[in-house]
Write an enzyme that holds these catalytic residues in place. Structure first.
Site, PDB file in Angstrom:
ATOM      1  N   ASP A 114      56.615  33.139  49.866  1.00  0.00           N
ATOM      2  CA  ASP A 114      56.594  32.719  48.563  1.00  0.00           C
ATOM      3  C   ASP A 114      58.083  33.414  47.450  1.00  0.00           C
ATOM      4  OD1 ASP A 114      55.212  30.669  46.824  1.00  0.00           O
ATOM      5  OD2 ASP A 114      55.052  33.361  45.379  1.00  0.00           O
ATOM      6  N   HIS A 140      50.874  26.264  51.789  1.00  0.00           N
ATOM      7  CA  HIS A 140      51.560  27.174  51.554  1.00  0.00           C
ATOM      8  C   HIS A 140      51.354  28.453  52.062  1.00  0.00           C
ATOM      9  CE1 HIS A 140      54.119  28.828  48.713  1.00  0.00           C
ATOM     10  NE2 HIS A 140      53.257  29.800  48.003  1.00  0.00           N
TER      11      HIS A 140
END
Length: 323
Positions: A103, A301
């Site tokens: 991320d 994610h």
């Protein structure tokens, strides 16, 4: 699962006190988390990498969890974050490292490799590919997704901060427990007008198999140290997006010459913002020494948390190629 073999310490870099989690001996591997995460996001990577002969260190990056939170918004630019990584390598008594980021940690890892190739033996990015700089990123995002796009929503000081910090356990259940894809398919995170941030992500009836209540408690406890500013440090990273673009203008077009690896889940919301074809092109253009581009099916994610076995296999294969 026991994490007793993980050592915890603190170090000051560039005037900011950082918390470190560490295990193993050997060549240094730095694990850089994203938002809203911490050292704990790498809990499944410590033992496998340490047992393979590496010194694994995962900091809580500036503003996060157990680390210090500078008050000024402009203390969170990408150059500050790269500076923390370079200073951390030296503070650990090392000359070089393999840098792995997920991320927001991925842009920090990519930028460190681009700006300080003398320090980076190899670089791996999870979820976020190396993205080229361009004019006014937030204006472009606003034009494409509207005012409700999460990165735009985060810009107002105090708003998202208060919503996320009101109940950290619920926040982590929502953000982690849904994989940021409550509808099942990757899509950009947009908050409709009149709604609040977490209204768009219902609290799951049950957590996914890879996430336990103990995990939620661990994240919430570390974030809770900052009280009502529990998420402010991380949000301030977003509040420097346009500033980062200005500061990095001198390095526009610079390629990443270190050996590189990219890993992404097929259901990651990043795929909705950077289509696979564009992503492949970016990787080819920016990383001429790309070791691999791994796409994980049925993965959202939270890459290394959702699919630890597959991610560890990819990382160990990459690390072995460097040795």
């Amino acid at each position: 699962m026991s994490y007793e073999s993980i050592k915890h310490s603190e170090v000051e870099v560039n005037g900011v006190r950082l918390h470190l989690a560490e295990q193993g001996e050997g060549p240094l591997v730095l694990l850089l988390h994203g938002f809203p995460e911490s050292w704990y996001s790498w809990r499944h990577q410590f033992a496998p990498l340490a047992e393979a002969g590496y010194r694994v260190v995962a900091p809580d990056q500036r503003g996060y969890a157990r680390s210090e939170q500078p008050a000024s918004v402009d203390a969170y630019t990408l150059l500050h974050l790269v500076g923390d990584v370079t200073a951390l390598i030296a503070a650990l008594g090392e000359e070089r490292a393999v840098v792995v980021g997920h991320d927001w940690g991925a842009p920090v890892a990519w930028a460190t490799a681009a700006l300080r190739p003398d320090l980076v033996r190899g670089v791996a990015g999870l979820s976020v590919p190396p993205l080229p700089s361009g004019p006014t990123p937030l204006a472009s995002a606003r034009e494409k997704y509207g005012e409700g796009f999460y990165q735009i929503y985060f810009q107002e000081p105090g708003r998202a901060d208060a919503e996320l910090a009101a109940d950290p356990k619920s926040t982590f259940r929502r953000l982690l427990g849904t994989g940021l894809r409550p509808g099942g398919e990757p899509r950009a995170w947009v908050v409709p007008e009149g709604m609040k941030l977490l209204d768009t992500i219902p609290e799951p009836e049950r957590l996914p198999g890879w996430l336990t209540e103990a995990d939620v408690d661990a994240f919430a406890a570390d974030y809770g140290r900052h009280g009502e500013r529990a998420f402010t440090g991380g949000l301030n990273w977003y509040r420097n997006i346009d500033r980062n673009n200005e500061l990095m203008a001198a390095f526009h077009g610079r390629r990443i010459e270190s050996p590189a690896l990219y890993v992404v889940g097929e259901q990651d919301l990043v795929n909705a913002m950077v289509p696979p074809g564009v992503m492949a092109y970016l990787l080819q253009q920016v990383t001429p020494r790309l070791h691999g581009h791994v796409r994980l099916p049925e993965t959202g994610h939270w890459t290394q948390q959702e699919r630890p076995a597959e991610v560890n296999e990819a990382l160990l294969d990459f690390l072995a190629s460097l040795d």
